[in-house]
Design a protein around this motif. Structure first.
Motif, PDB file in Angstrom:
ATOM      1  N   ASP A  81      75.209  76.952 -47.165  1.00 41.09           N
ATOM      2  CA  ASP A  81      76.480  76.211 -47.243  1.00 41.09           C
ATOM      3  C   ASP A  81      77.312  76.684 -48.427  1.00 41.09           C
ATOM      4  O   ASP A  81      78.523  76.878 -48.311  1.00 41.09           O
ATOM      5  N   GLU A  85      80.969  78.493 -48.168  1.00 41.02           N
ATOM      6  CA  GLU A  85      82.127  77.907 -48.869  1.00 41.02           C
ATOM      7  C   GLU A  85      82.741  78.892 -49.873  1.00 41.02           C
ATOM      8  O   GLU A  85      83.949  78.912 -50.052  1.00 41.02           O
ATOM      9  N   GLY A 107      88.751  82.108 -46.809  1.00 39.05           N
ATOM     10  CA  GLY A 107      87.987  81.419 -45.785  1.00 39.05           C
ATOM     11  C   GLY A 107      88.751  81.132 -44.511  1.00 39.05           C
ATOM     12  O   GLY A 107      88.174  81.021 -43.449  1.00 39.05           O
TER      13      GLY A 107
END
Length: 165
Positions: A81, A85, A107
């Protein structure tokens, strides 16, 4: 049948040397004031060393073989994660697996993954040339995408090349 590792000697665009990926990761973490802990570094190194996407449980097994310790799945998922991110890894949805990313994009940028059905290699490219067209399609349908990823399947140049006699 999709193989988990390359059966031949070639490198994909995705297959960055772990050292290059770690250099990009260190720079990006410094920019964003994020901490690249030892376990984050270890997971990223394993992703970078593999030309094919790696699942979380496969990562755990690789870490166990290399270090003798078996991290808890929740720890590995937290690291993944973080890497997602931070823009240091991508999730290949169709494979439920992950690849390292040494590209400098944000992103929300459109990313195109080309996944070889023969060897499992994943190559990454910018989707900028088609981003406006996809945005227009989404807008026309009243859809607001949260992420922009395209997965294409076929054969990489190496697997598609005629066999040498």
């Amino acid at each position: 049948m999709l193989k988990s590792r390359h059966a031949h000697d070639h490198s994909c665009e995705h297959g960055h040397p772990p050292v290059d990926v770690l250099k990009v990761a260190e720079a990006r973490c410094a920019e964003k004031k994020l901490k690249l802990t030892p376990i984050r570094r270890e997971v990223l190194s394993h992703l970078a060393a593999s030309p094919a996407p790696v699942g979380a449980y496969d990562l755990i097994e690789r870490m166990h073989r290399e270090s003798g310790r078996r991290p808890a799945p929740i720890s590995v998922y937290r690291v993944l994660d973080f890497l997602l991110e931070a823009g240091l890894a991508h999730r290949i949805e169709s494979r439920n697996a992950f690849v390292a990313c040494a590209h400098r994009h944000e992103g929300r940028d459109l990313v195109v993954f080309m996944i070889c059905d023969s060897c499992g290699c994943v190559s990454e490219a910018s989707g900028a040339p088609v981003e406006k067209d996809l945005a227009a399609i989404a807008a026309g349908a009243g859809f607001k995408p949260a992420t922009q990823v395209v997965e294409m399947f076929g054969r990489c140049a190496h697997c598609d090349a005629p066999a040498e006699a």
